[in-house]
Motif scaffolding. Structure first.
Motif, PDB file in Angstrom:
ATOM      1  N   SER A  11       0.802  -1.126  -0.141  1.00 32.43           N
ATOM      2  CA  SER A  11      -0.016   0.047   0.008  1.00 32.43           C
ATOM      3  C   SER A  11       1.092   1.238  -0.027  1.00 32.43           C
ATOM      4  O   SER A  11       1.858   1.411   0.927  1.00 32.43           O
ATOM      5  CB  SER A  11      -0.878   0.053   1.240  1.00 32.43           C
ATOM      6  OG  SER A  11      -1.438   1.231   1.288  1.00 32.43           O
ATOM      7  N   ARG A  13       1.163   5.348   0.206  1.00 34.45           N
ATOM      8  CA  ARG A  13       0.419   6.615   0.166  1.00 34.45           C
ATOM      9  C   ARG A  13       1.491   7.881   0.300  1.00 34.45           C
ATOM     10  O   ARG A  13       2.311   7.726   0.719  1.00 34.45           O
ATOM     11  CB  ARG A  13      -0.137   6.834   1.700  1.00 34.45           C
ATOM     12  CG  ARG A  13      -0.889   8.119   1.926  1.00 34.45           C
ATOM     13  CD  ARG A  13      -1.596   8.234   3.331  1.00 34.45           C
ATOM     14  NE  ARG A  13      -2.868   7.344   3.234  1.00 34.45           N
ATOM     15  CZ  ARG A  13      -3.349   6.875   4.196  1.00 34.45           C
ATOM     16  NH1 ARG A  13      -2.929   7.025   5.390  1.00 34.45           N
ATOM     17  NH2 ARG A  13      -4.414   5.811   4.023  1.00 34.45           N
ATOM     18  N   GLN A  16      -0.520  12.849   2.153  1.00 35.20           N
ATOM     19  CA  GLN A  16      -1.887  12.519   2.761  1.00 35.20           C
ATOM     20  C   GLN A  16      -3.087  12.185   1.692  1.00 35.20           C
ATOM     21  O   GLN A  16      -4.296  12.038   1.997  1.00 35.20           O
ATOM     22  CB  GLN A  16      -2.528  13.835   3.393  1.00 35.20           C
ATOM     23  CG  GLN A  16      -1.734  14.457   4.546  1.00 35.20           C
ATOM     24  CD  GLN A  16      -1.505  13.575   5.553  1.00 35.20           C
ATOM     25  OE1 GLN A  16      -2.289  12.703   5.897  1.00 35.20           O
ATOM     26  NE2 GLN A  16      -0.137  13.374   6.143  1.00 35.20           N
ATOM     27  N   GLY A  17      -2.547  11.743   0.435  1.00 34.90           N
ATOM     28  CA  GLY A  17      -3.446  11.113  -0.541  1.00 34.90           C
ATOM     29  C   GLY A  17      -4.008   9.734  -0.195  1.00 34.90           C
ATOM     30  O   GLY A  17      -3.693   9.123   0.624  1.00 34.90           O
ATOM     31  N   PRO A  18      -4.701   9.366  -1.291  1.00 35.75           N
ATOM     32  CA  PRO A  18      -5.236   7.741  -1.181  1.00 35.75           C
ATOM     33  C   PRO A  18      -4.269   6.983  -1.169  1.00 35.75           C
ATOM     34  O   PRO A  18      -3.259   6.971  -1.839  1.00 35.75           O
ATOM     35  CB  PRO A  18      -6.395   7.958  -2.128  1.00 35.75           C
ATOM     36  CG  PRO A  18      -5.870   8.599  -3.263  1.00 35.75           C
ATOM     37  CD  PRO A  18      -5.117   9.869  -2.407  1.00 35.75           C
ATOM     38  N   ASP A  19      -4.460   5.939  -0.493  1.00 34.38           N
ATOM     39  CA  ASP A  19      -3.857   4.794  -0.697  1.00 34.38           C
ATOM     40  C   ASP A  19      -3.953   3.905  -2.135  1.00 34.38           C
ATOM     41  O   ASP A  19      -4.903   3.964  -2.868  1.00 34.38           O
ATOM     42  CB  ASP A  19      -4.113   3.451   0.269  1.00 34.38           C
ATOM     43  CG  ASP A  19      -3.870   3.895   1.820  1.00 34.38           C
ATOM     44  OD1 ASP A  19      -3.255   4.870   1.683  1.00 34.38           O
ATOM     45  OD2 ASP A  19      -4.297   3.103   2.649  1.00 34.38           O
ATOM     46  N   VAL A  38       6.479   9.241   1.268  1.00 35.69           N
ATOM     47  CA  VAL A  38       5.639   8.402   0.999  1.00 35.69           C
ATOM     48  C   VAL A  38       5.805   7.380   2.165  1.00 35.69           C
ATOM     49  O   VAL A  38       6.652   7.492   2.844  1.00 35.69           O
ATOM     50  CB  VAL A  38       5.797   7.400  -0.435  1.00 35.69           C
ATOM     51  CG1 VAL A  38       5.895   8.481  -1.540  1.00 35.69           C
ATOM     52  CG2 VAL A  38       7.311   7.011  -0.162  1.00 35.69           C
ATOM     53  N   GLN A  39       4.527   6.608   2.480  1.00 41.41           N
ATOM     54  CA  GLN A  39       4.352   5.616   3.263  1.00 41.41           C
ATOM     55  C   GLN A  39       3.874   4.365   2.318  1.00 41.41           C
ATOM     56  O   GLN A  39       3.124   4.410   1.623  1.00 41.41           O
ATOM     57  CB  GLN A  39       3.437   5.885   4.448  1.00 41.41           C
ATOM     58  CG  GLN A  39       3.398   4.984   5.715  1.00 41.41           C
ATOM     59  CD  GLN A  39       2.442   5.382   6.531  1.00 41.41           C
ATOM     60  OE1 GLN A  39       1.288   5.355   6.332  1.00 41.41           O
ATOM     61  NE2 GLN A  39       3.069   5.663   7.726  1.00 41.41           N
ATOM     62  N   THR A 103       8.609   4.739   5.843  1.00 40.17           N
ATOM     63  CA  THR A 103       8.312   6.149   5.246  1.00 40.17           C
ATOM     64  C   THR A 103       9.657   6.508   4.941  1.00 40.17           C
ATOM     65  O   THR A 103      10.707   6.618   5.573  1.00 40.17           O
ATOM     66  CB  THR A 103       7.955   6.973   6.561  1.00 40.17           C
ATOM     67  OG1 THR A 103       6.738   6.597   7.178  1.00 40.17           O
ATOM     68  CG2 THR A 103       7.606   8.546   6.221  1.00 40.17           C
TER      69      THR A 103
END
Length: 124
Positions: A11, A13, A16-19, A38-39, A103
């Motif tokens: 996943s 992200r 703060q965007g969508p997965d 990014v995470q 991250t």
């Protein structure tokens, strides 16, 4: 020694965007602007047949600035070097179901990639 590649799905992200789902190896540079963070998250099961003397680590090959590495919510203090894959002992943190969270920040014009992530088991 036994290795398990953690290809995907991961996943992703951005800020703060969508997965978004990605597979490894992942070239993230076109998706991520300079300075963005990014995470990446990946769930995986604990390998079967582990014994107390086995050593389990994650080997991670990436580009970018690694800001945070957590396994099952536990922050792991790591020494980063781009000269070789990062090797992190996660054996004591493993449970039947696990979650790895990375991250990473893209700095300047550098590439942002997650080239490989491998769970390595060594019998002692």
């Amino acid at each position: 020694m036994h290795s398990i590649r953690l290809h995907g799905p991961w996943s992703l992200r951005i800020e703060q965007g969508p997965d978004v789902r990605v597979d490894v190896p992942a070239e993230l540079t076109p998706k991520v602007a300079s300075g963005e963070t990014v995470q990446l998250q990946r769930r995986f099961n604990c390998p079967t047949g582990l014994v107390a003397s086995d050593r389990v680590r994650i080997e991670l090959a990436y580009t970018g600035e690694l800001l945070d590495f957590t396994c099952n919510g536990h922050f792991v203090d790591v020494e980063t070097s781009q000269d070789e894959p990062l090797a992190v002992d996660v054996g004591p943190l493993l449970k039947p179901g696990n979650e790895l969270t990375l991250t990473i920040r893209r700095s300047g014009d550098e590439e942002l990639t997650l080239a490989s992530c491998v769970l390595v088991i060594e019998s002692c």
